[in-house]
Design a protein around this motif. Structure first.
Motif, PDB file in Angstrom:
ATOM      1  N   LEU A 121     -10.730   0.704   3.532  1.00  0.00           N
ATOM      2  CA  LEU A 121      -9.733  -0.173   2.920  1.00  0.00           C
ATOM      3  C   LEU A 121     -10.283  -0.814   1.662  1.00  0.00           C
TER       4      LEU A 121
ATOM      5  N   THR B 160       0.857  -1.180   0.000  1.00  0.00           N
ATOM      6  CA  THR B 160       0.000   0.000   0.000  1.00  0.00           C
ATOM      7  C   THR B 160       0.891   1.228   0.000  1.00  0.00           C
ATOM      8  N   THR B 161       0.295   2.386  -0.127  1.00  0.00           N
ATOM      9  CA  THR B 161       1.040   3.642  -0.132  1.00  0.00           C
ATOM     10  C   THR B 161       0.408   4.591   0.864  1.00  0.00           C
TER      11      THR B 161
ATOM     12  N   GLU C  20      -1.602  -9.458   4.882  1.00  0.00           N
ATOM     13  CA  GLU C  20      -2.734  -8.535   4.818  1.00  0.00           C
ATOM     14  C   GLU C  20      -2.865  -7.705   6.089  1.00  0.00           C
TER      15      GLU C  20
ATOM     16  N   ASP D  38       5.809   3.802  -0.155  1.00  0.00           N
ATOM     17  CA  ASP D  38       5.388   2.413  -0.305  1.00  0.00           C
ATOM     18  C   ASP D  38       5.588   1.665   1.012  1.00  0.00           C
TER      19      ASP D  38
ATOM     20  N   TYR E 288      -8.935  -3.886  -0.706  1.00  0.00           N
ATOM     21  CA  TYR E 288      -7.945  -4.913  -0.994  1.00  0.00           C
ATOM     22  C   TYR E 288      -8.167  -5.443  -2.405  1.00  0.00           C
TER      23      TYR E 288
ATOM     24  N   LEU F  34      -7.089   3.577   2.088  1.00  0.00           N
ATOM     25  CA  LEU F  34      -5.942   2.870   1.539  1.00  0.00           C
ATOM     26  C   LEU F  34      -6.356   1.829   0.512  1.00  0.00           C
ATOM     27  N   ASP F  35      -5.648   1.808  -0.616  1.00  0.00           N
ATOM     28  CA  ASP F  35      -5.763   0.730  -1.594  1.00  0.00           C
ATOM     29  C   ASP F  35      -4.594  -0.211  -1.347  1.00  0.00           C
ATOM     30  N   ILE F  36      -4.883  -1.494  -1.208  1.00  0.00           N
ATOM     31  CA  ILE F  36      -3.863  -2.472  -0.846  1.00  0.00           C
ATOM     32  C   ILE F  36      -3.858  -3.590  -1.874  1.00  0.00           C
ATOM     33  N   TYR F  37      -2.687  -3.838  -2.455  1.00  0.00           N
ATOM     34  CA  TYR F  37      -2.537  -4.931  -3.413  1.00  0.00           C
ATOM     35  C   TYR F  37      -1.873  -6.111  -2.709  1.00  0.00           C
TER      36      TYR F  37
END
Length: 243
Positions: free
Chosen positions: A221, A116-117, A173, A122, A223, A193-196
């Motif tokens: 969030l 995430t950023t 995660e 990062d 994901y 937050l966008d989380i890959y």
């Protein structure tokens, strides 16, 4: 929207109803399954929620209710941007894996990596068996486990704290959220937050991660794993849709 259209270069929801898009253009019928714009490009209408999500019984047993309103799901434009983000994030994660030897002898992924950023920085997360997982990470996960066991005894496993679903607290995660919170002064309150994640979320993460978010300040969030997009807020998964 493609070049040649007055709104060229902007996102469209591709459903025929978005601004600047005439669902009847060049079709003569307003066909619900496809339409063409003036440049002759064909757009498929967004499939229905029933066609794009695994349907549960809506009892929240896996942390989400598939009967939620469609408005809770990412818009087609938002989903497309998340897909682009995921492709870029995947390259960053691959480099991170290579630099930190997070591949097995056959070059396959070892564990999971999340990215995430926050404040243009990062933040990576890893599982507890990774060489990048530190003693401080483990202490933070153990402390979080104690808090969640006290607050949510029905959701967590109090009789065997080392058993599922508690193990999700030691997955990438959760680790990425703990590291992001640390970088943000200990809380994620007010954040989006966008989380890959480069592996699919396991059922235990689907159950526990919403509680983790709630404990860390209740951020919004999203994901994105290799197959799904999860929206999480207020201690639950609010939507689950195909990428």
């Amino acid at each position: 929207m493609p070049a040649g259209n007055p709104r060229g270069g902007q996102w469209t929801d591709c459903s025929g109803g978005g601004p600047g898009f005439d669902g009847n253009a060049n079709t003569g019928s307003g066909d619900a399954t496809s339409a063409e714009n003036d440049a002759g490009y064909s757009f498929e209408a967004a499939p229905s929620d029933a066609a794009t999500a695994d349907q549960s019984q809506g009892d929240g047993s896996r942390g989400y209710d598939d009967r939620l309103a469609a408005s809770d799901k990412p818009s087609p434009g938002r989903a497309a941007m998340l897909g682009i983000m995921a492709k870029a994030a995947d390259k960053i994660v691959q480099l991170y894996r290579s630099e930190n030897l997070l591949l097995d002898l056959f070059g396959q992924k070892d564990g999971a990596v999340a990215l995430t950023t926050i404040d243009d920085k990062d933040i990576f997360g890893s599982n507890s068996t990774s060489p990048t997982y530190t003693a401080a990470d483990r202490d933070a996960a153990n402390g979080l486990r104690d808090k969640l066991l006290a607050k949510y005894p029905d959701a967590m496993r109090a009789d065997n704290v080392g058993h599922t679903p508690n193990n999700a607290l030691f997955h990438a995660e959760t680790n990425v959220l703990l590291r992001a919170a640390e970088a943000n002064g200990g809380s994620l309150a007010g954040k989006s937050l966008d989380i890959y994640v480069d592996r699919k979320l396991c059922p235990n993460c689907e159950r526990v991660v919403p509680l983790v978010g709630l404990e860390l300040g209740n951020p919004t969030l999203t994901y994105v794993d290799p197959e799904w997009i999860f929206s999480i807020a207020n201690g639950k998964i609010t939507s689950r849709s195909r990428r």
